[in-house]
Design an enzyme around this catalytic site. Structure first.
Site, mmCIF file in Angstrom:
data_model
loop_
_atom_site.group_PDB
_atom_site.id
_atom_site.type_symbol
_atom_site.label_atom_id
_atom_site.label_comp_id
_atom_site.label_asym_id
_atom_site.label_seq_id
_atom_site.Cartn_x
_atom_site.Cartn_y
_atom_site.Cartn_z
ATOM 1 C CE LYS A 219 22.941 -20.753 -26.948
ATOM 2 N NZ LYS A 219 23.308 -20.658 -28.382
ATOM 3 C CD GLU A 295 8.519 -14.694 -27.992
ATOM 4 O OE1 GLU A 295 7.739 -15.519 -28.512
ATOM 5 O OE2 GLU A 295 9.385 -14.080 -28.621
ATOM 6 C CB CYS A 329 7.405 -16.740 -32.354
ATOM 7 S SG CYS A 329 7.669 -15.001 -32.059
ATOM 8 C CD GLU A 426 6.713 -22.154 -34.091
ATOM 9 O OE1 GLU A 426 7.580 -22.812 -33.485
ATOM 10 O OE2 GLU A 426 6.425 -20.992 -33.787
#
Ligand code: NAI
Ligand code: MG
Length: 528
Positions: A219, A295, A329, A426
């Site tokens: 996806k 992750e 990330c 973040e």
């Protein structure tokens, strides 16, 4: 590869070219792949890009988009609903290909040959692929073509090489028993990919899953479906049987969620935000307890010690944060600098940010393109405002770049305190936060005081300091005097709320393998 000329077609309309110096520094900064990468360029020294002019010009690259449908059972088909109906069709194709098809049954060598042929096709079509990824994501064409795409190709060759080297053990159990372990594929794996590295993360997941003999439903992120569709078609040209690799492009809360709770999916591998990962895990648990690899996000410390090479540390801290528009990330988003080097470091960080070339990602020499979308840009600008309101010192940037598109000025804050929002969340944008520290004990405590644990950078010339920090920092990757080295063989993943499991390398294969123990009594045991 890096020396190959980029498509002249894509740059045919660009009137401005980059100064040789900015290309040089781009090459110096980028360590993705293998240390320093130097780009060759056919552009001679010319006027630097005028940043404001760049974003005001319409961007019309010569990118051809051939595939916009879903790829199910080897065919491009229209979406039925974009949601669970399409998920059902894709999972059914993958299920049939696993339960009845040739992929898990062919020899591992045949599987590896198909994967190697696919890697060759990626190389052959690198310009089309790079054009699509830049068009879809906004990342600079040069960076994708010279850094990410070679990593994608290498990752597929790396896992192609593993396909025929996956094997179990003969186990010396107590008693007269012959015991062996078989390493078998899970079955149908759902691979949910985000928008920041659409093709690179596709390669980590698809490469490992297919090498083990699984069948998959990818996806894509709703923002970036194009490169996965294009290359998955190439995979079929390389000989992949239908149904082994299906690609759907629906929205997360509908198509993504329906994949996670599907009873015919045996495994889910997800890369994205920590909050969405909680939903993924919950849906996996509430359906068939499918195995999940996650992750996730990070707030990685970049620690510059007293004895560090300050020039190098400043350059790498800059790229650790600003690479990919800050949408990484592993972004080194908490820069801790020893008080003795602090002022000098801040000055260098500021200069680097002010000189960063922002603009049309198809233009040569551009280092920073637009953010992924308007929502992300607004979110980043809100974080920047909070940094100012909380009292951090704005050294560079701080605003939207230009008045069109989703560009943000490379922004640097100094005097950032640990309890400010910009030091905790973040941000996923081009915002560097620099703080001061006095001793190692203090910086270890502060660096670890986060829910995340994805990566850390350590800059020191002292082996004892490096060893101490390597063991004290709670993160899945520690880079010593380097950053963003993403070799195909190096395992990658997070401690704490940055993830579960590892991708890439040998560890990445184990996500997609079940271990079956086979026990047979020995009738006439010999001396063994
Ligand atoms: P997200 O985590 O919601 O999306 C990532 C992927 O998960 C996409 O393919 C999306 O369609 C899918 N997804 C979303 N909701 C889902 C659900 N309920 N079930 C299954 N799949 C689902 O990330 P998003 O919304 O694109 O970005 C939000 C923030 O997440 C960013 O600002 C950034 O901070 C972080 N992020 C972190 C990434 C990383 O590499 N660790 C990648 C992308 C975003
Ligand atoms: Mg989301």
């Amino acid at each position: 590869m890096a020396s190959r000329k980029l498509s002249s077609l894509l740059y045919a309309s660009s009137s401005s070219t980059a100064a040789a110096t900015s290309l040089c520094s781009l090459g110096e900064f980028w360590s993705w792949g293998r240390g320093k990468i130097r780009f060759s360029t056919s552009v001679s020294a010319a006027q630097p890009i005028s940043p404001s002019a760049v974003t005001e010009e319409p961007i019309n690259p010569a990118v051809k988009i051939n595939h916009t449908q879903l790829l199910i059972n080897g065919q491009f088909v229209d979406a039925a609903s974009g949601e669970s109906e399409d998920v059902n069709r894709a999972v059914a194709a993958a299920r049939k290909a696993f339960d009845e098809g040739p992929w898990p049954r062919m020899t591992a060598y045949e599987r590896s040959l198909i994967m190697f042929r696919f890697a060759d096709l990626l190389e052959k079509h690198r310009e089309e692929i790079a054009g699509l990824e830049t068009w879809d994501n906004g990342k600079p064409y040069e960076q994708f073509a010279n850094i990410e795409l070679p990593m994608v190709i290498r990752q597929f060759r790396y896992y192609a090489g593993w396909a025929d080297k996956i094997h179990g053990l003969t186990v010396p159990a107590d008693g007269h028993l012959h015991v062996q372990t078989l390493h078998e594929p899970f079955g149908v794996a759902a691979l949910i990919v985000p928008w920041n590295f659409p093709l690179l993360l596709y390669s980590w997941k698809v490469g490992a899953a297919l090498a083990c003999g699984n069948t998959v439903v990818v996806k894509t992120s709703e923002q970036t479906p194009l490169s996965a569709l294009y290359v998955s078609k190439l995979f079929h040209e390389a000989g992949l049987p239908p149904g082994v690799l299906n690609v759907i492009c629906g929205f997360g809360p509908s198509a993504g969620a329906s994949l996670c709770s599907h009873m015919d999916v045996d495994k889910v591998s997800f890369t994205g935000s920590t909050d969405t990962a909680k939903t993924v895990l919950e849906l996996a648990a509430k359906s068939n307890l499918k195995s999940a690899t996650l992750e996730l996000g990070g707030k990685s410390p970049f620690i510059v010690c007293e004895d560090a090479d300050i020039d190098k540390a400043a350059e790498l801290a800059h790229s650790a944060l600003f690479f990919n528009q800050g949408q990484c990330c592993v972004a080194g988003s908490r820069t801790f600098v020893h008080e003795s080097a602090y002022d000098e470091f801040v000055e260098k960080a500021k200069t680097l940010a002010l000189n960063r070339v922002v603009g049309d990602p198809f233009k040569k020499g551009v280092e920073q393109g637009p953010q992924i979308d308007n929502r992300q840009m607004l979110k980043i600008l809100k974080y920047i405002r909070s940094g100012i309101e909380d009292g951090a010192t704005l050294e560079a940037g701080g605003e939207r770049f230009g008045s069109k598109g989703c560009y943000v000025q490379p922004t640097v804050f100094s005097n950032v305190l640990d309890d400010m929002l910009i030091a905790k969340d973040e941000i996923f944008g081009p915002v560097q936060s620099i703080s001061k520290f006095s001793n190692l004990e203090e910086v270890v405590r502060r660096a670890n005081a986060t829910r995340y644990g994805l990566a850390a950078g350590v800059f020191t010339q002292n082996i004892d300091t490096a060893n101490t920090l390597t063991r004290a920092l709670r993160a899945g990757t520690i880079w010593i005097n380097c950053y963003d080295i993403f070799d195909a063989a190096i395992p990658f993943g997070g401690y704490k709320m940055s993830g579960q499991g590892r991708e890439k390398g040998l560890n990445g294969l184990t996500n997609y393998l079940q271990v079956k123990a086979v026990v047979t009594p020995l009738k006439n045991p010999a001396w063994l």
